[in-house]
Design a protein around this motif. Structure first.
Motif, mmCIF file in Angstrom:
data_model
loop_
_atom_site.group_PDB
_atom_site.id
_atom_site.type_symbol
_atom_site.label_atom_id
_atom_site.label_comp_id
_atom_site.label_asym_id
_atom_site.label_seq_id
_atom_site.Cartn_x
_atom_site.Cartn_y
_atom_site.Cartn_z
ATOM 1 N N ALA A 143 0.839 -1.201 0.000
ATOM 2 C CA ALA A 143 0.000 0.000 0.000
ATOM 3 C C ALA A 143 0.875 1.253 0.000
ATOM 4 C CB ALA A 143 -0.932 0.000 1.208
ATOM 5 N N PHE A 144 1.961 1.217 0.773
ATOM 6 C CA PHE A 144 2.887 2.354 0.774
ATOM 7 C C PHE A 144 3.537 2.524 -0.593
ATOM 8 C CE2 PHE A 144 7.120 4.191 1.296
ATOM 9 C CZ PHE A 144 6.815 5.365 1.975
ATOM 10 N N GLN A 145 3.917 1.416 -1.220
ATOM 11 C CA GLN A 145 4.496 1.488 -2.555
ATOM 12 C C GLN A 145 3.488 2.039 -3.564
ATOM 13 O OE1 GLN A 145 5.627 -2.621 -3.031
ATOM 14 N NE2 GLN A 145 7.684 -2.295 -2.209
ATOM 15 N N ARG A 146 2.228 1.624 -3.431
ATOM 16 C CA ARG A 146 1.186 2.144 -4.320
ATOM 17 C C ARG A 146 1.038 3.651 -4.126
ATOM 18 N NH1 ARG A 146 -2.982 0.807 -7.438
ATOM 19 N NH2 ARG A 146 -2.376 -1.396 -7.308
ATOM 20 N N LEU A 147 1.072 4.087 -2.893
ATOM 21 C CA LEU A 147 0.983 5.519 -2.612
ATOM 22 C C LEU A 147 2.138 6.263 -3.260
ATOM 23 C CD1 LEU A 147 -0.343 7.872 -0.990
ATOM 24 C CD2 LEU A 147 1.174 7.259 0.899
ATOM 25 N N ARG A 148 3.327 5.701 -3.183
ATOM 26 C CA ARG A 148 4.506 6.365 -3.756
ATOM 27 C C ARG A 148 4.462 6.361 -5.275
ATOM 28 N NH1 ARG A 148 9.775 4.657 -4.904
ATOM 29 N NH2 ARG A 148 9.333 2.560 -4.127
ATOM 30 N N PHE A 149 4.100 5.227 -5.879
ATOM 31 C CA PHE A 149 4.047 5.145 -7.335
ATOM 32 C C PHE A 149 2.949 6.033 -7.918
ATOM 33 C CE2 PHE A 149 5.844 0.633 -6.841
ATOM 34 C CZ PHE A 149 7.139 1.112 -6.894
ATOM 35 N N ALA A 150 1.895 6.276 -7.139
ATOM 36 C CA ALA A 150 0.809 7.137 -7.599
ATOM 37 C C ALA A 150 1.111 8.618 -7.383
ATOM 38 C CB ALA A 150 -0.487 6.774 -6.872
ATOM 39 N N ASP A 151 2.352 8.919 -6.947
ATOM 40 C CA ASP A 151 2.755 10.293 -6.641
ATOM 41 C C ASP A 151 1.877 10.860 -5.527
ATOM 42 O OD1 ASP A 151 4.422 12.442 -6.938
ATOM 43 O OD2 ASP A 151 3.278 13.378 -8.546
ATOM 44 N N GLY A 152 1.571 9.978 -4.558
ATOM 45 C CA GLY A 152 0.666 10.360 -3.482
ATOM 46 C C GLY A 152 1.167 11.472 -2.594
ATOM 47 N N PHE A 153 2.480 11.572 -2.429
ATOM 48 C CA PHE A 153 3.008 12.607 -1.546
ATOM 49 C C PHE A 153 2.849 13.996 -2.165
ATOM 50 C CE2 PHE A 153 5.165 8.720 -0.217
ATOM 51 C CZ PHE A 153 4.912 8.755 1.153
ATOM 52 N N SER A 154 2.998 14.102 -3.485
ATOM 53 C CA SER A 154 2.741 15.379 -4.152
ATOM 54 C C SER A 154 1.253 15.723 -4.093
ATOM 55 C CB SER A 154 3.200 15.317 -5.614
ATOM 56 O OG SER A 154 4.594 15.154 -5.703
ATOM 57 N N LEU A 155 0.414 14.710 -4.269
ATOM 58 C CA LEU A 155 -1.025 14.932 -4.174
ATOM 59 C C LEU A 155 -1.418 15.341 -2.763
ATOM 60 C CD1 LEU A 155 -2.102 11.804 -6.244
ATOM 61 C CD2 LEU A 155 -2.374 14.182 -6.959
ATOM 62 N N ALA A 156 -0.739 14.777 -1.758
ATOM 63 C CA ALA A 156 -1.024 15.140 -0.370
ATOM 64 C C ALA A 156 -0.645 16.590 -0.100
ATOM 65 C CB ALA A 156 -0.280 14.203 0.577
ATOM 66 N N ARG A 157 0.468 17.040 -0.685
ATOM 67 C CA ARG A 157 0.858 18.444 -0.497
ATOM 68 C C ARG A 157 -0.171 19.387 -1.121
ATOM 69 N NH1 ARG A 157 6.078 16.223 -1.291
ATOM 70 N NH2 ARG A 157 6.001 16.579 -3.546
ATOM 71 N N SER A 158 -0.685 19.031 -2.287
ATOM 72 C CA SER A 158 -1.701 19.869 -2.923
ATOM 73 C C SER A 158 -2.976 19.908 -2.083
ATOM 74 C CB SER A 158 -2.020 19.326 -4.321
ATOM 75 O OG SER A 158 -0.876 19.371 -5.153
ATOM 76 N N LEU A 159 -3.369 18.744 -1.561
ATOM 77 C CA LEU A 159 -4.561 18.692 -0.720
ATOM 78 C C LEU A 159 -4.357 19.491 0.560
ATOM 79 C CD1 LEU A 159 -7.363 17.600 -0.055
ATOM 80 C CD2 LEU A 159 -6.279 15.518 0.810
ATOM 81 N N ALA A 160 -3.172 19.377 1.159
ATOM 82 C CA ALA A 160 -2.886 20.105 2.398
ATOM 83 C C ALA A 160 -2.947 21.614 2.173
ATOM 84 C CB ALA A 160 -1.503 19.706 2.921
ATOM 85 N N PHE A 161 -2.442 22.069 1.040
ATOM 86 C CA PHE A 161 -2.481 23.503 0.728
ATOM 87 C C PHE A 161 -3.920 23.999 0.641
ATOM 88 C CE2 PHE A 161 -2.586 26.901 -2.523
ATOM 89 C CZ PHE A 161 -1.824 27.849 -1.859
ATOM 90 N N GLN A 162 -4.791 23.227 -0.013
ATOM 91 C CA GLN A 162 -6.190 23.624 -0.133
ATOM 92 C C GLN A 162 -6.902 23.587 1.217
ATOM 93 O OE1 GLN A 162 -7.714 24.970 -2.623
ATOM 94 N NE2 GLN A 162 -5.979 24.770 -4.009
ATOM 95 N N VAL A 163 -6.556 22.597 2.041
ATOM 96 C CA VAL A 163 -7.153 22.516 3.382
ATOM 97 C C VAL A 163 -6.761 23.732 4.211
ATOM 98 C CG1 VAL A 163 -7.090 21.243 5.569
ATOM 99 C CG2 VAL A 163 -7.375 20.007 3.421
ATOM 100 N N ALA A 164 -5.483 24.111 4.143
ATOM 101 C CA ALA A 164 -5.018 25.285 4.884
ATOM 102 C C ALA A 164 -5.735 26.546 4.411
ATOM 103 C CB ALA A 164 -3.513 25.442 4.734
ATOM 104 N N LEU A 165 -5.951 26.655 3.101
ATOM 105 C CA LEU A 165 -6.675 27.813 2.576
ATOM 106 C C LEU A 165 -8.127 27.836 3.045
ATOM 107 C CD1 LEU A 165 -5.444 28.098 -1.142
ATOM 108 C CD2 LEU A 165 -4.797 29.516 0.817
ATOM 109 N N ALA A 166 -8.697 26.660 3.310
ATOM 110 C CA ALA A 166 -10.093 26.598 3.738
ATOM 111 C C ALA A 166 -10.257 26.873 5.227
ATOM 112 C CB ALA A 166 -10.682 25.225 3.398
ATOM 113 N N ILE A 167 -9.257 26.521 6.027
ATOM 114 C CA ILE A 167 -9.384 26.622 7.482
ATOM 115 C C ILE A 167 -9.539 28.064 7.934
ATOM 116 C CG2 ILE A 167 -8.107 26.357 9.645
ATOM 117 C CD1 ILE A 167 -7.072 23.705 8.597
ATOM 118 N N PHE A 168 -8.694 28.963 7.440
ATOM 119 C CA PHE A 168 -8.723 30.344 7.932
ATOM 120 C C PHE A 168 -10.033 31.064 7.605
ATOM 121 C CE2 PHE A 168 -4.139 29.490 7.858
ATOM 122 C CZ PHE A 168 -3.805 29.907 9.139
ATOM 123 N N PRO A 169 -10.473 31.097 6.343
ATOM 124 C CA PRO A 169 -11.760 31.758 6.089
ATOM 125 C C PRO A 169 -12.918 31.029 6.741
ATOM 126 C CG PRO A 169 -10.995 30.630 4.117
ATOM 127 C CD PRO A 169 -9.864 30.612 5.088
#
Length: 314
Positions: free
Chosen positions: A34-60
C-alpha cells in the motif's frame, strides 16, 4: 503522472471475499505494498496539494463561522469553537488559528455583512477545491488517469463538502470536546459517556472516510465492507497525527525558534500535509486489498515498467 497499476473493478465483492484475500497476503505485505502504491501514484505530491487547499479553507472557515456566531449572538458556539481550536490545533498553529478567531469576531462587531459573506464564499470555494483535489488523488491511487468532467467533479465535491464535512466535524467534536459534553449528564450517564465517546467519534470518522473512499475515485467501488479497513486506517492515522504533532510542537522549543513569527502557519501546514498522507495511505491500503483480489499484487504498472526499461536501453 501515476505509475500505480490499474486496480481491476470488482464492485460485486462481499465480506466473505475479504477473508480469502487476506489469507493470501499477510498484513505486513499489504501495508508495505500500500505504501508502494501511494509512492508510485505520486501520493506525496497529491497530499501536499490537498494540504495547501485545506489550509486555505481553514482560515476563512474559522472567520466566517465565528463572525456568524457573533452576529447571531451565539456565545456558546463561540466558546465551543475556541476550545476546539485550543484542543486540536498542533502547538503554535493554535495561536495562529486563534488570531483568525479574533478576526472573525472583529469582522462581526464592525457589522461588515459583505465581508462575512465573502468569507463564507472563500471558505466554500476552498473546501470544494480540496474535495476535488481529493478525488483526483483517489483516482491516481487506483491507477485511473482520467478525471470526471469538470461539472460532475466539482458538483460531487460540493456534495461531499456539505455532507461528509458534517460527519468529520461531529467526529472531532466528540473526541476533542467529549469530556466537556459529559459535564451536562448525570453521574451515571457521564461515566458511560466517558467510555463511549471515543469509539463513537472514531466510528463517525471511519464512516466519513468510507463515504469518501466510496465515491471519490473515478471508478465503480466495492461495498463499504471492503473499504472499512482502509477508512479505519485513515481515521486512526489522522488522530495519531493530530495528537502526536500537537504534543511535539507544544514541547519543542527549536521549532518556534526556527520559524519565528510564522511557526503557527508552518505547524498548520505540517499538520495538514501529514493528515493528507494518512488519508491517502488508508485509501492506498483499500485499493491494494482490491488489487490483491484481482491478481494484481504488484502496485507498479507493468506498462510503466516496460517503458522505463526501454528508455534505459536507449
Amino acid at each position: 503522472m501515476s505509475t500505480a497499476t490499474l486496480v481491476p473493478e470488482t464492485s460485486d465483492l462481499d465480506g466473505a471475499d475479504i477473508g480469502k484475500t487476506l489469507a493470501q497476503v499477510s498484513t505486513k505485505e499489504l501495508l508495505v505494498r500500500a505504501f508502494q502504491r501511494l509512492r508510485f501514484a505520486d501520493g506525496f505530491s497529491l497530499a501536499r496539494s490537498l494540504a495547501f487547499q485545506v489550509a486555505l479553507a481553514i482560515f476563512p472557515g474559522i472567520i466566517f463561522v465565528v463572525a456568524l456566531a457573533v452576529r447571531l449572538g451565539e456565545g456558546t458556539l463561540q466558546g465551543v469553537l475556541r476550545e476546539l481550536i485550543s484542543t486540536l490545533a498542533p502547538g503554535p498553529a493554535g495561536q495562529t488559528l486563534l488570531r483568525a478567531f479574533e478576526q472573525g469576531s472583529d469582522t462581526a462587531t464592525t457589522g461588515n455583512t459583505a465581508a462575512i459573506a465573502l468569507g463564507g464564499l472563500a471558505f466554500l470555494v476552498s473546501a470544494v477545491t480540496a474535495m476535488a483535489q481529493l478525488q483526483r488523488g483517489a483516482s491516481r491511487i487506483y491507477g485511473v488517469e482520467a478525471d470526471r468532467p469538470t461539472v460532475r467533479r466539482y458538483g460531487l465535491a460540493t456534495v461531499l463538502t456539505l455532507t461528509v464535512g458534517v460527519l468529520l466535524l461531529a467526529a472531532f467534536l466528540l473526541t476533542a470536546l467529549g469530556a466537556n459534553i459529559g459535564g451536562y449528564f448525570r453521574d451515571e450517564l457521564a461515566e458511560v459517556w466517558r467510555w463511549t465517546r471515543w469509539p463513537l467519534g472514531v466510528g463517525l470518522l471511519t464512516l466519513a472516510f468510507a463515504a469518501i473512499f466510496k465515491v471519490a475515485p473515478n471508478r465503480r467501488q466495492p461495498g463499504l465492507v471492503w473499504l472499512a479497513a482502509g477508512s479505519l486506517l485513515s481515521g486512526a492515522g489522522w488522530l495519531l497525527v493530530s495528537v502526536g504533532l500537537s504534543l511535539y510542537l507544544n514541547a519543542s522549543v527549536t521549532f518556534g525558534q526556527t520559524y519565528g513569527p510564522v511557526a503557527g502557519f508552518m505547524g498548520l501546514l505540517l499538520w495538514a500535509e501529514l493528515s493528507a498522507i494518512a488519508i491517502f495511505y488508508g485509501l492506498a491500503a483499500a485499493a491494494q486489498l482490491e488489487a490483491e483480489r484481482g491478481g494484481r499484487s504488484d502496485p507498479r504498472s507493468d506498462t510503466k515498467l516496460a517503458n522505463g526499461s526501454a528508455q534505459e536501453k536507449r
